[in-house]
Write a protein that holds these residues in place. Structure first.
Motif: not given
Length: 390
Positions: A329-331, A371, A365, A362, A334
């Motif tokens: 989810t962070d990637h 996260n 996350q 968004k 990005r």
């Protein structure tokens, strides 16, 4: 308490390939074409979910005897990635439905499974999962919704918040307090979507996923028979956490699908877009950025399926599920940010899907545990293992 159903070994390659091909056809023909227009209009694609049910894609990780697909979780996640790449509302909706079925499939008794699971998996029904509350999000053990025994029934009173499919689901898995304060006094219930006393608030206004309704649910003395209590009394939080481990893999798969869609959109754009007399894909800065984004997607997918293989083997996968959810989810965030940047003003325009992908990324996350919570889960697993080795 009945244990979670075992999964069978991975099917032969031909069967898995056919399943994935079916998912890609459905995604290309039915899911992707109306996505932009319906998301902007806030239209929930209920008929799409009915189609997924009819084609057998809505109950993939559950046994065929109850109407499921009897597929390993890894293959279910591949399908989920394809659906999410076409439209996150659909991919995330399938993940939530699977989560809503988890308590009954994994912890209900044989009679409960036989009575309700076939309709939930193959009867074109749609589920919701009710854990969070206005004052109980990351701290799930502090929930206040209460279920009080009254003869052969339970009376549920309270409010659930941030419920995907809130107000439109046919059934909800509901976590409510049946005993003392703390994690040991919570139980799980299967509540019909049309139960008297159950009402939904106006859907939340969100920055993305306009086609997926998210709403508070109010339980005003909702009565359910004791036969709708799932698992042992007071063991609901452990049931919920087991479901979240599996659900986090679903969110990670959705993130991989969304990131892939954003990367494909940006890649096609930079090949077409010309500046300074040549395609901007010729510039090293563009190429290096695309390479990094693609590498991250593949790394996330590898992490995801490593965790899924542990689940399919019946091994602990709590930390690995949290890692997959965190990383993927962070990637995805990005990738979507960089996709908009690569496309410049066109990426910021609603005429292209890149800006929608960014807004949708968004939420991934946040759902199924933020996260920050994933980092706490991973650290706790690491430290518990270190202490056990002393």
């Amino acid at each position: 308490m009945p244990s979670e159903m075992p999964t069978r070994p991975a099917p032969a390659g031909d069967e898995a390939d056919e399943l994935l091909a079916l998912a890609r056809r459905v995604a290309a023909r039915e899911v992707r074409p109306p996505a932009a227009e319906e998301e902007e209009a806030g239209v929930f694609p209920r008929e799409t979910f009915a189609l997924l049910s009819r084609t057998g894609l809505l109950g993939l990780p559950y046994p065929t005897e109850y109407g499921g697909g009897d597929q390993p979780y890894a293959h279910y996640l591949r399908v989920l990635e394809e659906l999410a790449a076409a439209r996150l509302t659909v991919g995330l909706g399938v993940s939530v439905h699977t989560l809503a079925c988890h308590a009954l499939a994994g912890f209900g008794d044989a009679a409960q499974r036989a009575r309700w699971l076939p309709a939930m998996l193959g009867g074109e029904l749609l589920g919701g999962y009710c854990l969070s509350e206005p004052t109980a999000g990351s701290d799930a053990a502090s929930l206040r919704t209460r279920a009080v025994r009254d003869g052969d029934e339970w009376v549920i009173t309270g409010t659930k918040a941030w419920i995907t499919h809130g107000g439109i689901a046919d059934f909800y898995t509901v976590l409510a307090r049946t005993g003392e304060e703390g994690p040991g006094g919570i139980s799980a219930f299967l509540v019909p979507g049309d139960a008297p006393g159950l009402t939904a608030a106006k859907p939340e206004r969100k920055m993305g996923m306009g086609g997926s309704p998210t709403a508070q649910l109010h339980f005003d003395g909702v009565r359910v028979e004791d036969g709708r209590r799932l698992g042992e009394l007071g063991r609901g939080l452990s049931i919920a956490l087991a479901a979240l481990d599996a659900g986090r893999l679903g969110i990670a798969a959705c993130a991989v699908g969304l990131a892939r869609a954003a990367l494909e959109e940006a890649t096609a754009f930079v090949v077409r877009r010309r500046q300074f007399g040549r395609p901007i894909s010729d510039f090293q800065g563009t190429r290096f950025l695309l390479a990094d984004l693609a590498t991250g997607i593949e790394a996330g997918r590898a992490l995801l399926f490593s965790a899924a293989r542990l689940k399919d083997a019946g091994l602990p996968f709590t930390a690995e599920a949290a890692m997959a959810k965190l990383f993927c989810t962070d990637h995805a965030m990005r990738v979507t940010v960089d996709a908009v940047q690569l496309m410049g003003g066109y990426g910021y325009s609603a005429d292209y899907p890149a800006e929608r992908y960014l807004r949708e990324a968004k939420v991934l996350q946040i759902v199924e545990g933020t996260n920050q919570i994933q980092r706490l889960v991973i650290a706790r697993q690491l430290l518990d293992g270190a202490c056990a080795g002393d």
